[in-house]
Scaffold this motif. Structure first.
Motif, PDB file in Angstrom:
ATOM      1  N   GLU A   2       7.198  11.564  -2.023  1.00 27.67           N
ATOM      2  CA  GLU A   2       7.499  12.176  -0.717  1.00 27.67           C
ATOM      3  C   GLU A   2       7.974  13.611  -0.895  1.00 27.67           C
ATOM      4  N   SER A   7       1.207  11.787   0.611  1.00 20.26           N
ATOM      5  CA  SER A   7       1.275  10.745   1.622  1.00 20.26           C
ATOM      6  C   SER A   7       1.276   9.351   0.976  1.00 20.26           C
ATOM      7  N   PRO A   8       1.963   8.367   1.602  1.00 24.31           N
ATOM      8  CA  PRO A   8       2.012   7.002   1.052  1.00 24.31           C
ATOM      9  C   PRO A   8       0.622   6.397   0.848  1.00 24.31           C
ATOM     10  N   ARG A   9      -0.390   6.847   1.628  1.00 21.23           N
ATOM     11  CA  ARG A   9      -1.726   6.255   1.464  1.00 21.23           C
ATOM     12  C   ARG A   9      -2.344   6.611   0.109  1.00 21.23           C
ATOM     13  N   LEU A  10      -1.741   7.581  -0.605  1.00 18.01           N
ATOM     14  CA  LEU A  10      -2.301   7.994  -1.901  1.00 18.01           C
ATOM     15  C   LEU A  10      -1.635   7.303  -3.093  1.00 18.01           C
ATOM     16  N   TYR A  11      -0.614   6.480  -2.824  1.00 17.82           N
ATOM     17  CA  TYR A  11       0.192   5.940  -3.926  1.00 17.82           C
ATOM     18  C   TYR A  11      -0.615   5.165  -4.955  1.00 17.82           C
ATOM     19  N   TYR A  12      -1.646   4.482  -4.540  1.00 11.72           N
ATOM     20  CA  TYR A  12      -2.390   3.632  -5.487  1.00 11.72           C
ATOM     21  C   TYR A  12      -3.767   4.196  -5.838  1.00 11.72           C
ATOM     22  N   LYS A  13      -3.945   5.492  -5.611  1.00 12.23           N
ATOM     23  CA  LYS A  13      -5.222   6.118  -5.973  1.00 12.23           C
ATOM     24  C   LYS A  13      -5.274   6.394  -7.479  1.00 12.23           C
TER      25      LYS A  13
END
Ligand code: SF4
Length: 184
Positions: A2, A7-13
């Motif tokens: 953060e 963004s949180p949507r990228l955490y598991y990329k």
């Protein structure tokens, strides 16, 4: 993550799913995870587009303020150096040849190598021209540097002493240090 604007949507990329700017933000997050007070930033924006460079530089400055960080920022891009630095050290073949507060170094550049570097920075204005300071010759090998002043093979101001004695950093006041026989 953060803190570095991811963004949180990228955490598991995976890394290959992120662009260069985001990957650089991940690198910054990894460095911050150790709660450092001092960070070495080695060419952190050199591989990025200019618009992304500005975002990363702004992020670094913001983090510096909020987390009270100190950076050692290494770069070949002098406009970036001018933007981010409090103090600048110019190096040639592994030695500091000039060091000063950023504004002072740009106001009164003393060492011929620093002058040549600054003369190469483009000015984005049509009718403003900078004094030309062009160096000849190629950079000698750092493994086998020239005798005396390491810069003498390319220096337009060279005199006899320059080939014999290595100039020490001389404090000419105002926290401005320079290693040049002629300036001293
Ligand atoms: S010491 Fe001599 S060779 Fe080195 S930068 Fe100064 S004038 Fe040039």
């Amino acid at each position: 993550m953060e803190k570095v604007g991811l963004s949180p949507r990228l955490y598991y990329k995976y890394p290959h799913e992120l662009d260069g700017g985001r990957r650089q933000r991940v690198g910054i997050a990894r460095a911050l995870s150790l709660s450092p007070r001092f960070i070495v930033c080695d060419e952190p924006v050199s591989a990025l587009d200019v618009s992304i460079q500005a975002q990363i530089l702004n992020l670094l400055q913001e983090l510096q303020k909020t987390m009270k960080l100190t950076y050692l920022f290494v770069s070949h891009d002098l406009s970036v150096v001018k933007h981010i630095s409090d103090r600048i050290a110019v190096m040639y073949l592994g030695k500091i040849v000039e060091s000063a507060p950023a504004a002072e170094l740009f106001r009164e550049t003393l060492h011929p190598y620093s002058k040549a570097l600054l003369a190469a920075v483009p000015i984005p204005k049509l009718n403003r021209k900078r004094e030309k300071f062009i160096l000849s010759g190629s950079v000698p090998s750092p493994i086998n540097p020239p005798s005396g002043c390491r810069f003498h093979t390319r220096c337009p101001w060279k005199t006899d002493i320059c080939t014999q004695a290595e100039p020490r950093l001389y404090d000419r006041g105002g926290e401005h240090l320079v290693a040049c026989h002629l300036v001293k």
